[in-house]
Scaffold this active site. Structure first.
Site, PDB file in Angstrom:
ATOM      1  N   SER A 163      45.519  45.337   3.193  1.00 44.91           N
ATOM      2  CA  SER A 163      44.435  45.280   3.751  1.00 44.91           C
ATOM      3  C   SER A 163      43.270  45.764   2.897  1.00 44.91           C
ATOM      4  O   SER A 163      43.554  46.892   1.882  1.00 44.91           O
ATOM      5  CB  SER A 163      44.521  46.208   5.069  1.00 44.91           C
ATOM      6  OG  SER A 163      43.291  46.287   5.562  1.00 44.91           O
ATOM      7  N   TYR A 220      46.378  54.138  10.209  1.00 43.91           N
ATOM      8  CA  TYR A 220      46.639  52.672   9.908  1.00 43.91           C
ATOM      9  C   TYR A 220      46.196  52.545   8.485  1.00 43.91           C
ATOM     10  O   TYR A 220      47.061  51.964   7.645  1.00 43.91           O
ATOM     11  CB  TYR A 220      45.690  51.564  10.485  1.00 43.91           C
ATOM     12  CG  TYR A 220      45.570  50.101  10.139  1.00 43.91           C
ATOM     13  CD1 TYR A 220      46.673  49.241  10.536  1.00 43.91           C
ATOM     14  CD2 TYR A 220      44.699  49.663   9.388  1.00 43.91           C
ATOM     15  CE1 TYR A 220      46.561  48.183   9.924  1.00 43.91           C
ATOM     16  CE2 TYR A 220      44.635  48.453   8.885  1.00 43.91           C
ATOM     17  CZ  TYR A 220      45.560  47.667   9.249  1.00 43.91           C
ATOM     18  OH  TYR A 220      45.624  45.988   8.801  1.00 43.91           O
ATOM     19  N   LYS A 234      48.554  50.802   4.623  1.00 43.12           N
ATOM     20  CA  LYS A 234      48.220  49.738   4.065  1.00 43.12           C
ATOM     21  C   LYS A 234      48.004  50.275   2.460  1.00 43.12           C
ATOM     22  O   LYS A 234      48.337  49.440   1.691  1.00 43.12           O
ATOM     23  CB  LYS A 234      46.746  49.435   4.610  1.00 43.12           C
ATOM     24  CG  LYS A 234      47.030  48.499   5.855  1.00 43.12           C
ATOM     25  CD  LYS A 234      48.223  47.675   5.869  1.00 43.12           C
ATOM     26  CE  LYS A 234      48.183  46.691   7.071  1.00 43.12           C
ATOM     27  NZ  LYS A 234      49.192  45.467   6.729  1.00 43.12           N
TER      28      LYS A 234
END
Length: 261
Positions: free
Chosen positions: A151, A164, A168
């Site tokens: 990401s 999160y 990533k």
């Protein structure tokens, strides 16, 4: 031009969003087998069956095999690979896509949310990459292509993504290290870094009109990304057009990252 002609493509988290788009694009580019992983609840089961029907209706050369399970459980990755070998004899491409992003404030975030996000996004990626890499090493001809869906969040932060963004960044780092570890087996490993893509993972966040408009204005191309915007770059990285590309990261964000002002 059938960039994946004759290839067997494995995709995790394939029932919706980016995973679904990658499945459709792989079939469009000549893949003869799709090994599609999905979570396995009633909703993803229904979504997967509509995807299977769409692929088989539009691309008769492509056979679809579906495997359910929690990607955070290493047994799921074992089951995926065993199914692929049993049904197709080999796996040529892995798209490690399964992931979650339940937005939450850092200060009050339950540890269980951190643990679950890490388990699905990072641990799950490790398990499936390791399992498929072992198969790619063993098969004849040896080798394959692995694409990790990281990401833009691997490069920048987010107020409600403290659980999160590290996962990533970890996927990006994993692809770089695996490129080194697996190159001797003719296995290429690369990462694709989506920007803001309109999928279920951020549907609630983008339901805020102010946030949505702000994101669009920050994006150089003047729109949010769609899942098929990621599928094309994935096909490129998986194909022989990228036969000398490994350890790379491809940012697919419509110009969001470079737009300082």
């Amino acid at each position: 031009m059938a960039l994946l002609a004759g290839k067997i493509v494995c995709i995790t988290g394939s029932s919706r969003g980016i995973g679904r788009a990658c499945a459709l694009e792989s079939a469009k580019h000549g893949a003869t087998g799709l090994l599609l992983h999905y979570y396995g609840d009633e909703e993803t089961e229904a979504e997967l069956q509509t995807l299977k029907a769409e692929v088989e209706r539009s691309h008769s050369q492509c056979r679809v095999v579906c495997v359910s399970g929690d990607i955070a459980d290493p047994a799921t990755s074992t089951k995926v690979v065993e199914s692929g070998v049993r049904e197709f004899g080999r796996i040529d491409v892995l798209v490690s896509n399964a992931g979650i992003c339940p937005f939450a404030e850092f200060i009050t975030m339950p540890h269980a949310l951190w643990e679950r996000t890490r388990a699905v996004n990072l641990d799950g990626t490790f398990y499936i990459v390791q399992a498929v890499a072992n198969q790619m090493k063993a098969q004849v001809p040896q080798g394959g292509a692995i694409v990790g869906v990281a990401s833009i969040s691997a490069l920048v932060g987010g107020e409600f993504q403290c659980h999160y963004t590290p996962t990533k960044a970890g996927i990006l780092s994993l692809m770089q290290s695996c490129a080194i570890a697996l190159g001797k087996y003719n296995i290429r490993c690369n990462a694709v870094l989506p920007g803001t893509i309109a999928t279920d993972i951020n549907k609630e966040d983008l339901a805020n009109d102010e946030k949505r408009e702000y994101t669009i204005k920050r994006t150089v191309l003047g729109r949010l990304g769609a899942p098929d915007d990621i599928a094309g770059p994935m096909v490129f990285l998986a194909s022989d057009l990228a036969k000398y590309v490994t350890g790379a990261s491809l940012l697919v964000d419509g110009g969001l990252f470079v737009n300082l002002q």
